[in-house]
Design an enzyme around this catalytic site. Sequence first.
Site, PDB file in Angstrom:
ATOM      1  N   GLU A  79       4.527  -5.759   3.943  1.00  0.00           N
ATOM      2  CA  GLU A  79       4.595  -5.134   6.198  1.00  0.00           C
ATOM      3  C   GLU A  79       5.804  -5.419   6.062  1.00  0.00           C
ATOM      4  O   GLU A  79       6.101  -6.131   6.179  1.00  0.00           O
ATOM      5  CB  GLU A  79       3.076  -5.672   6.318  1.00  0.00           C
ATOM      6  N   ASP A 127       6.757   2.162   7.497  1.00  0.00           N
ATOM      7  CA  ASP A 127       5.496   1.661   6.617  1.00  0.00           C
ATOM      8  C   ASP A 127       4.878   1.838   5.189  1.00  0.00           C
ATOM      9  O   ASP A 127       3.992   2.934   5.527  1.00  0.00           O
ATOM     10  CB  ASP A 127       4.661   1.250   8.098  1.00  0.00           C
ATOM     11  N   ASP A 162      -0.593   4.620   0.502  1.00  0.00           N
ATOM     12  CA  ASP A 162      -1.653   5.247   1.601  1.00  0.00           C
ATOM     13  C   ASP A 162      -0.304   5.375   3.134  1.00  0.00           C
ATOM     14  O   ASP A 162       0.337   3.944   2.923  1.00  0.00           O
ATOM     15  CB  ASP A 162      -2.889   5.002   1.698  1.00  0.00           C
ATOM     16  N   HIS A 176       4.889   4.439  11.853  1.00  0.00           N
ATOM     17  CA  HIS A 176       3.291   5.251  12.804  1.00  0.00           C
ATOM     18  C   HIS A 176       3.959   5.967  13.620  1.00  0.00           C
ATOM     19  O   HIS A 176       2.998   6.568  14.263  1.00  0.00           O
ATOM     20  CB  HIS A 176       2.492   4.578  13.217  1.00  0.00           C
ATOM     21  N   GLU A 210      -4.903   1.343   2.619  1.00  0.00           N
ATOM     22  CA  GLU A 210      -4.966  -0.079   3.560  1.00  0.00           C
ATOM     23  C   GLU A 210      -4.928   0.746   4.881  1.00  0.00           C
ATOM     24  O   GLU A 210      -5.089   0.125   6.232  1.00  0.00           O
ATOM     25  CB  GLU A 210      -3.645  -0.977   3.865  1.00  0.00           C
ATOM     26  N   GLU A 211      -4.025   1.693   4.931  1.00  0.00           N
ATOM     27  CA  GLU A 211      -4.861   2.227   6.868  1.00  0.00           C
ATOM     28  C   GLU A 211      -5.990   2.864   6.365  1.00  0.00           C
ATOM     29  O   GLU A 211      -5.808   3.897   8.228  1.00  0.00           O
ATOM     30  CB  GLU A 211      -2.923   3.715   6.771  1.00  0.00           C
ATOM     31  N   HIS A 255       0.768  -1.276  -0.213  1.00  0.00           N
ATOM     32  CA  HIS A 255       0.222  -0.215   0.213  1.00  0.00           C
ATOM     33  C   HIS A 255       1.377   1.355   0.084  1.00  0.00           C
ATOM     34  O   HIS A 255       2.261   1.442   0.450  1.00  0.00           O
ATOM     35  CB  HIS A 255      -0.930   0.031   1.209  1.00  0.00           C
TER      36      HIS A 255
END
EC number: 3.5.1.18
Length: 377
Positions: A165, A102, A72, A350, A136-137, A70
């Site tokens: 991931e 990520d 995003d 994150h 995905e997020e 992903h």
Amino acid sequence: MSNTPTDPVPLAQALIRCPSVTPADAGALGVLEAALAPLGFACHRMRFGETENLFARRGTESPHFCYAGHTDVVPPGEQGWTDGPFSGVVRDGTLYGRGACDMKGGIAAFVAGLTDFLAANPNHAGSISLLITGDEEGPAKDGTTRVLDWMAETGHIPDMALVGEPTSRAALGDIVKVGRRGSMTAYITLFGTQGHSAYPQRADNPIHRLVRVLHRLTAAPIDQGSEFFEATTLQVTGFDVGNTANNVIPAEARAMLNIRFNDLHTSAGLTEHLHAALRAEGARYEMRIDCSGESFLTSPGPFVDGLQRAVERATGRPATLDTGGGTSDARFIARFCPVAELGGVGSTMHKVDECVPVAELRDLATLYRLVLEESLR
């Protein structure tokens, strides 16, 4: 073929500099498409709701290897970044920016490894694809699951898939995730009869019944785990009455439960487990279930064995097969083909000043090249 491996850093920087906070694309998929098209990939852009997605494939034959990821990212927050969250700056041998870990860095590493694989194996067996989503997020409703439906309709379902991931725990390649627990949330409303707290015999207190139900559900473990999974867990994540008076027995009480379950269970079976506990207390109730994904396991076999060989070739160490953590888009792919997860070390995902060492990113590109060598024999 050049003896100099393709460097993933420039592509990772270009992706990071697209502020693709979910579900915005901000040009990230265009950057990726521009990198893949010259390598012979047929690129399909598709939009569902507010989400942009990309499916790109090179070749038409089996075995078909798919890399999923992903572009995003989660919001960066407003404070604490040493550089801008979308700067993509390299400082002291480390690449910084939202998505560096990520998982824009991982996508760039795959493209770099793929480039070197194709240069050395222009007539490789099978075909290679990338399934890259932009949600995905977020709710994960208009991304991987919708693209998979399109892939099924158009004959693009792969024989195996790798989700990039950042699954490594302490060192690159130390963990290969071969499954994930399922996750479901139960929203329970239990009804009683309102009344004065001085005359409880004239009322039916739903709080007391709900407390007994919750005790019944949490007093003993649901299971002891299975060969590849830890024990199923049930956590009470909310309890609410909404009562503002201290002398009124309320008419209803509500609870919220989250269950993370292993391969011994399905959401349907656990839903019945909850119903049985409620019925045992003679409760009048309503219950709504939201299951974000069933548990899945890709058992050891040719695909997983190949991943383990690639890790050992790249790092000199064996990988541990693992199923811990939360959920990922692998839960959708597992309905169609064997799937595993393998990426960089996820220690900064994150976080403020999210980053990845440049050396690790380059090593990940090498690992992904070896994964392709092992998977497309």
